[in-house]
Design an enzyme around this catalytic site. Structure first.
Site, PDB file in Angstrom:
ATOM      1  N   LYS A  14      21.207  28.158  -5.068  1.00 49.32           N
ATOM      2  CA  LYS A  14      22.016  28.130  -6.282  1.00 49.32           C
ATOM      3  C   LYS A  14      23.371  28.799  -6.106  1.00 49.32           C
ATOM      4  CE  LYS A  14      18.405  27.817  -9.833  1.00 49.32           C
ATOM      5  NZ  LYS A  14      17.257  27.573  -8.988  1.00 49.32           N
ATOM      6  N   GLU A  18      23.729  35.833 -13.789  1.00 47.64           N
ATOM      7  CA  GLU A  18      24.597  34.993 -14.603  1.00 47.64           C
ATOM      8  C   GLU A  18      24.627  35.457 -16.048  1.00 47.64           C
ATOM      9  OE1 GLU A  18      24.488  30.599 -12.515  1.00 47.64           O
ATOM     10  OE2 GLU A  18      23.301  30.947 -14.303  1.00 47.64           O
ATOM     11  N   HIS A  37      10.800  28.591 -19.339  1.00 50.97           N
ATOM     12  CA  HIS A  37      11.777  27.827 -18.570  1.00 50.97           C
ATOM     13  C   HIS A  37      11.200  26.534 -17.998  1.00 50.97           C
ATOM     14  CE1 HIS A  37      14.345  31.329 -18.983  1.00 50.97           C
ATOM     15  NE2 HIS A  37      13.408  32.075 -18.436  1.00 50.97           N
ATOM     16  N   ARG A  66      16.405  14.945  -6.195  1.00 45.50           N
ATOM     17  CA  ARG A  66      15.190  14.126  -6.195  1.00 45.50           C
ATOM     18  C   ARG A  66      15.072  13.415  -7.528  1.00 45.50           C
ATOM     19  NH1 ARG A  66      12.381  17.235  -9.721  1.00 45.50           N
ATOM     20  NH2 ARG A  66      12.623  19.503  -9.573  1.00 45.50           N
TER      21      ARG A  66
END
Length: 648
Positions: free
Chosen positions: A116, A200, A235, A297
């Site tokens: 990430k 973040e 999540h 994907r």
């Protein structure tokens, strides 16, 4: 065009790929673990080969074994599905080196988007908006804590190699940071073998909107519009829909361009999804979305895109992998109506969504042309503790969003599922939620309303009467007093007969007054009214257990002599015994023999079905008989320890 295809996966996605391949005349080759020897994808494929034992590390993650089978079976290509090896750049590279086609993006694109922090640096360079945060390689705990302070709380700690919410923690205050960092790193290490994290800024009123993109080897990249995946728990996506509520043409154009720019930046080919975090506090805006990650994907939720575009994305994958150009360019793509998908899992929403295992005694779906069911199991199949417990995806299409949601609720309530706990009632409550229907929602909606959404529906009086009638029909011998089992029909010498009957209702002992007369059996409800069985309800007898189905919910009845008494779930029995709540692996033990604990203290964590579950002390006391250790495989109900009173 590819002529033979090995599917390096299992379950629902393997079955879904086989269906399209079969339609296209492509030979399909399945692989399976010992636990999946009789699985649906094995039964559907033209050929099937054993990989190894049940654990994924010994079967579906054995890249070398899969490649060897593919070569021996004459496969021209390998489709990785999603999960397992689908985003493994080394596997993609090895497939190509072996002279076969990898149905997916180039290894370089997988690597570029695999971490990430690096992906966000790349996206920033490509002009794609990214969330403010720290994406550096320095993992010093004090530095990370300082960066969180500089960014400003609340912040998200996220595993750089993560996905699906694993290795992610929301931190609202500085005092919570150390504990959250430790937990995130431990979970990330266990899941991905890499405990690096990034920090973040947490977006207020966040929505999760993603763009389905497709690229070919000729440099063409298009998007097939957006999906809204904001309804999440831990999540993990629960409900997905397309198009996104409140989306405007201007925002879709800006988001679509950003997604295509992201794909072009890494030379992307095949199907992919660019995920954005969106500030939903003031409606969707052109300057209110930021890149989160790119999934290299096919996504679990791809059917909603197929239903609003009329395109088969697996067919597109096979055509692009065969060297063909994209079937359609951007100007030729359009949206039609609204689609929504719900993921049906073998889990218990009323008990913290604990995964459930067992044989599917009953499994049925509505016979409705507007309803699509993507599943990897059939009635009689077993939900194993070794893999993700998803049973099916229920997908519907309507002309409008409200029509689609109504159709989905109807489809869920018209389903029949027994043998494992399941989340059908939870899903039906969710799609009927007022805030959700009013398009007033974000990723926190489920957590805010969790108690109401997970409350188990109270069985109706007609359900109870139907269940009691079925219990009466079981071949149970009469007791010494000529109890309820002695009555086999409505005939009574004295015309009417009444008795009190005890039985197990969803595991709880209840009692009802039962009456027999010339009209048959009736049961007294809590308002002293007599209720008769409802012949419209489906009743299923499985051994000594009776299931009654009503609007997607199964109520379980059993004679008291056959009640299944459990003392699990991490609760304490009378002697203070603590048991493991599910099959899985112990990933943390926070106490030692002889430790003094207080009610609410964490005792241990067990990982199952890709999630981490903590077990806490139900009372004050002393740890005795510690019987578990880190990395130990455990079964549902295994003894973990005992919390003895401190004065014993």
């Amino acid at each position: 065009m590819i002529k033979s295809l090995l599917i390096a996966n299992r379950g629902e996605i393997a079955c879904r790929i086989i269906r399209t391949a079969r339609r296209m005349g492509v030979k399909t080759i399945a692989v399976y673990s010992e636990a999946d020897a009789n699985a649906l994808h094995v039964r559907m494929a033209d050929e099937a080969y054993l990989l190894g034992p049940a654990p994924a590390s010994d079967s579906y993650l054995r890249a070398g074994r899969i490649l060897k089978i593919a070569k021996e079976a004459g496969a021209e290509a390998i489709h990785p599905g999603y999960g397992f090896l689908s985003e493994n750049a080394d596997f993609a590279e090895l497939t190509q080196d072996a002279g076969m086609i990898f149905v997916g993006p180039p290894p370089s694109a997988i690597r570029a988007m695999g971490l990430k922090d690096k992906a966000k640096e790349l996206m920033s360079e490509a002009g794609v908006p990214v969330v403010p945060g720290y994406h550096g390689s320095n993992q010093n705990a004090e530095l990370l804590k300082r960066k969180a302070y500089e960014i400003g709380y609340p912040v998200l700690i996220k595993a750089v190699a993560g996905g699906g919410g694993k290795g992610m923690r929301l931190v609202e205050k500085a005092l919570q940071f150390d504990e959250a960092l430790t937990a995130a790193k431990r979970e990330a290490k266990a899941a991905f073998g890499n405990d690096d994290v990034l920090i973040e800024k947490f977006i207020d009123s966040p929505r999760h909107i993603e763009m389905q993109i497709f690229g070919d080897a000729k440099g063409n990249v298009v998007h097939l519009f957006e999906r809204d995946c904001s309804l999440q728990r831990r999540h993990q996506k629960v409900i997905e829909e397309a198009p996104a509520p409140g989306m405007t043409a201007a925002v879709r154009k800006a988001m679509g361009k950003a997604a295509c720019d992201a794909a072009k930046a890494v030379g992307y080919q095949g199907a992919g999804t660019v995920e954005f975090i969106v500030d939903g506090s003031q409606g969707l805006r052109e300057d209110g979305f930021w890149f989160m990650e790119m999934n290299t994907r096919l996504q679990v939720e791809h059917p909603v895109t197929e239903m609003v575009t009329g395109r088969d994305l697996v067919e597109w994958q096979l055509r692009v992998a065969s060297g063909e150009k994209l079937p359609l360019m951007q100007d030729a793509l359009s949206l039609s109506g609204h689609a929504v998908e719900a993921r049906v899992y073998a889990e218990d929403p009323s008990n913290g969504f604990l995964p459930s295992t067992g044989r599917l005694i009953a499994l049925g779906w509505p016979d409705d042309a507007a309803v699509r069911i993507d599943s990897g199991v059939e009635e009689g199949d077993v939900i194993s503790p070794h893999y993700d417990p998803m049973i099916a995806k229920v997908i519907v299409h309507g002309e409008t969003r409200r029509e689609a949601m109504t159709a989905l609720e109807r489809a869920l309530k018209g389903s029949t599922l027994a043998g494992t706990s399941n989340n059908i009632a939870f899903l039906a409550s969710l799609v009927a939620d007022r805030e959700f229907l009013a398009e007033n929602f974000d990723t926190g909606l489920i957590d805010r309303n969790i108690e109401a959404l997970t409350a188990r529906p109270v069985p109706s009086d007609s359900v109870i009467a139907s269940g009691v009638a079925a219990l009466m029909a079981l071949d149970e011998p009469a007791d010494a007093k000529g109890g309820p089992w002695a009555a086999k029909d409505a005939f009574q010498v004295h015309g009417t007969r009444e008795m009190d009957m005890g039985f197990s209702l969803d595991g709880e002992t209840v009692s009802r007054r039962v009456r027999f007369d010339r009209n048959g059996l009736s049961v007294m409800d809590e308002d002293d009214q007599w209720q008769r069985p409802d012949t419209r309800l489906r009743v299923l007898k499985a051994g000594r257990v009776v299931y009654v189905f009503d609007e997607g919910v199964s109520t379980v009845f059993a004679p008291l002599a056959h009640r299944d008494v459990e003392d699990g779930g991490g609760d304490s029995s009378a002697d203070g015994s603590i048991r493991v709540p599910m099959h899985g692996r112990i990933i943390a033990v926070t106490v030692s023999e002889g430790d003094v604990v207080e009610k609410g203290d964490m005792l241990f964590s067990v990982e199952a079905m890709k999630m981490e579950h903590a077990v806490i002390a139900p009372k004050d006391g002393v740890v005795q008989g510690l019987a578990i250790a880190v990395d130990q495989q455990v079964g549902d109900g295994d003894s973990a320890m005992r919390i003895a009173s401190s004065d014993t």
